[in-house]
Motif scaffolding. Sequence first.
Motif, PDB file in Angstrom:
ATOM      1  N   UNK A 358      25.374  23.176  -0.140  1.00  0.00           N
ATOM      2  CA  UNK A 358      25.978  23.475   1.019  1.00  0.00           C
ATOM      3  C   UNK A 358      25.236  23.214   1.959  1.00  0.00           C
ATOM      4  N   UNK A 359      24.122  23.912   2.152  1.00  0.00           N
ATOM      5  CA  UNK A 359      23.319  22.983   2.891  1.00  0.00           C
ATOM      6  C   UNK A 359      23.164  21.332   2.911  1.00  0.00           C
ATOM      7  N   UNK A 360      23.012  20.876   1.304  1.00  0.00           N
ATOM      8  CA  UNK A 360      22.932  19.114   1.783  1.00  0.00           C
ATOM      9  C   UNK A 360      24.328  19.019   2.516  1.00  0.00           C
ATOM     10  N   UNK A 361      25.355  19.453   2.612  1.00  0.00           N
ATOM     11  CA  UNK A 361      26.227  18.977   2.387  1.00  0.00           C
ATOM     12  C   UNK A 361      25.873  18.933   4.488  1.00  0.00           C
ATOM     13  N   UNK A 363      23.763  19.559   5.871  1.00  0.00           N
ATOM     14  CA  UNK A 363      22.881  17.919   6.414  1.00  0.00           C
ATOM     15  C   UNK A 363      23.434  16.423   6.591  1.00  0.00           C
ATOM     16  N   UNK A 364      24.329  16.405   5.450  1.00  0.00           N
ATOM     17  CA  UNK A 364      25.200  15.115   5.362  1.00  0.00           C
ATOM     18  C   UNK A 364      26.248  15.485   6.724  1.00  0.00           C
ATOM     19  N   UNK A 365      26.764  15.908   6.756  1.00  0.00           N
ATOM     20  CA  UNK A 365      27.552  16.326   8.052  1.00  0.00           C
ATOM     21  C   UNK A 365      27.016  15.690   9.285  1.00  0.00           C
ATOM     22  N   UNK A 398      29.912   8.670   5.885  1.00  0.00           N
ATOM     23  CA  UNK A 398      28.550   9.853   5.587  1.00  0.00           C
ATOM     24  C   UNK A 398      29.110  11.456   5.361  1.00  0.00           C
ATOM     25  N   UNK A 399      29.455  11.570   6.454  1.00  0.00           N
ATOM     26  CA  UNK A 399      30.467  13.035   6.816  1.00  0.00           C
ATOM     27  C   UNK A 399      31.295  13.349   5.243  1.00  0.00           C
ATOM     28  N   UNK A 400      31.533  12.818   5.467  1.00  0.00           N
ATOM     29  CA  UNK A 400      33.003  12.825   4.610  1.00  0.00           C
ATOM     30  C   UNK A 400      32.567  13.695   2.947  1.00  0.00           C
ATOM     31  N   UNK A 401      31.006  12.341   2.685  1.00  0.00           N
ATOM     32  CA  UNK A 401      30.192  13.390   1.321  1.00  0.00           C
ATOM     33  C   UNK A 401      29.480  14.639   1.445  1.00  0.00           C
ATOM     34  N   UNK A 402      29.507  14.912   2.789  1.00  0.00           N
ATOM     35  CA  UNK A 402      29.258  16.236   3.324  1.00  0.00           C
ATOM     36  C   UNK A 402      29.767  16.858   2.853  1.00  0.00           C
ATOM     37  N   UNK A 421      26.321  11.947  -4.853  1.00  0.00           N
ATOM     38  CA  UNK A 421      26.477  11.600  -3.182  1.00  0.00           C
ATOM     39  C   UNK A 421      25.210  10.980  -2.274  1.00  0.00           C
ATOM     40  N   UNK A 422      24.210  11.097  -3.362  1.00  0.00           N
ATOM     41  CA  UNK A 422      22.889  10.599  -2.427  1.00  0.00           C
ATOM     42  C   UNK A 422      22.778   9.333  -2.584  1.00  0.00           C
TER      43      UNK A 422
END
Length: 558
Positions: A358-361, A363-365, A398-402, A421-422
Amino acid sequence: MTIPPLFSIRTDAAPWRAFVEHPLFLGFLLLLPVVWLLGPVPIDETRYLAVAWEMRQTGEFLVPHLNGATYAHKPPMLFWMINVGWLVTGVHAWTARAMTLACSLITLILMQRLTLRLGASESAARHSMWLVLGAIYFGFFANAIMFDVPLTTCVLLAVHGLLDLVEGRSRRGILVTGVAIGLGILLKGPVMLLDIAFVALGAPWWARDALRGRRARYFGVFGLAFLLGVAIGLAWAIPAALHGGDAYARAIFLNQTFDRIEAVKGASAHGRPFWWYAAVFPLMLLPWPLVMRGSWQRLRSLQDDRAVRLGLAWVVPTFVAFSLIGGKQPHYLLPAIPGVALILAVALERGALRVRTGVFGLVLIAVGVAFGWISQHPPSHFSDAYFGDTSVAWAIGIAVIGAAMLVSSRRAIEPAWPALATLAVVLIIKIAIVQGPGERYDVSRIATQIAAAQQRGKPIVCLGWHHGVFEFAGRLKEPLLVIEGMNEFATWTQQHPDGLAVSFYARFRFRATPVFTQPFRGVEVSIWNATEALASGVDPAVEHVRDGGDSGEEATDD
């Protein structure tokens, strides 16, 4: 003890699914496009290709050269590897990227096999591959024309050899450890010894009962392996020192090591404070610091596990030792990432850690939003304007991946998901560079102009050190003369009134109209008629160029 196979594939799934879900296949799929799409990036990649090209062009394979002068910053192994590749593929930049990618895949195989040899399960071994592959810094370097991934391969191979020595396979252990040490020295010098020293010396601690009553024998055979590795390195270094001259000998035996330790100014030492790696290393390991959750008590319960102990002996003292060295670069710690992966893989297998994305998502967003905003509202300064060349579509990607990581945070409980994802984000960033500011990193057009001038016999000089950026791109057949000062340039112009001058430095930005110019990183690189340039003088009002970081003037060899 049974030796596991070279690498294994899941047996609990259909063969086609086991293959397409394997880290080797998916990693290869996401890392391969950049091999062909991204050209060599100045300053480092262009420099290493230039050294390899000069080897091929001159036939001087013992002592590396750059722009006609001996090049003591690195041993020759990477340049030899590139030249061997060129024998197969012809002379292409992608050959060097493909060779690094091959080393990355070998690293993953060695990582999996090491985890199995230390008694962990197939699941932990698979996790260990994803943990290496998914570390963002490894992802960025996995197809880069650099020394650090091949060095990581050598370090992992040496650890396998040390495990052979611990398990009593002395002959194979001496051979594997010694050859790995020797190849590592030929890749990046004595730093290879530091990368494996604490694993080797700490074996009585991490191996525990396996060395009971055999410690003296272990250290004896390790000493033989150490001597074999050093002998391999010296088999090149001694003839090279004799052939390259006194200055080259001092550089490869003394300066390049001790100047980095002491962070000598101007010696390519990258001097930074003691605490610097403590701030940087967690960023190199992303996303794992963001996605790992667990309890300290459960982690402490792993302290007697042999794999965890080996990982700690690998990472912790190596981290401290590199922190004590004055010269620091992030990629100096790249060979320690498999040690971290080993610890995390066992912790995941034992339930001491779990994955939450969740937090990683989030951050990517945030990264995607920031990337998109900058691409639509680029800074006004010319040196930063290339942000505006990049399509907002990449930021959206990138935002979609997040968003996917955020939505699936309760289901994506395997390290494969944040790793993929990374890697996808790394691929997007590199393709965005190709699509957007790629022209600013491609010097082939101006290098072609320089090569044509040399072929016509036209005198041409570079004002300020060029770091070899033009040599491979233009397939130059002779060195490009470098002049550092205006007085020297005036003398040269008097001797060559029809000559040309090329530069990307602000102190050599002339009022005269260039005969050729193109963007270069955050500045411009131009060719002038030397007489016209000298007569016009330097333009003091130039705002779109500056010496230093963007132009590469302060760039140093790592």
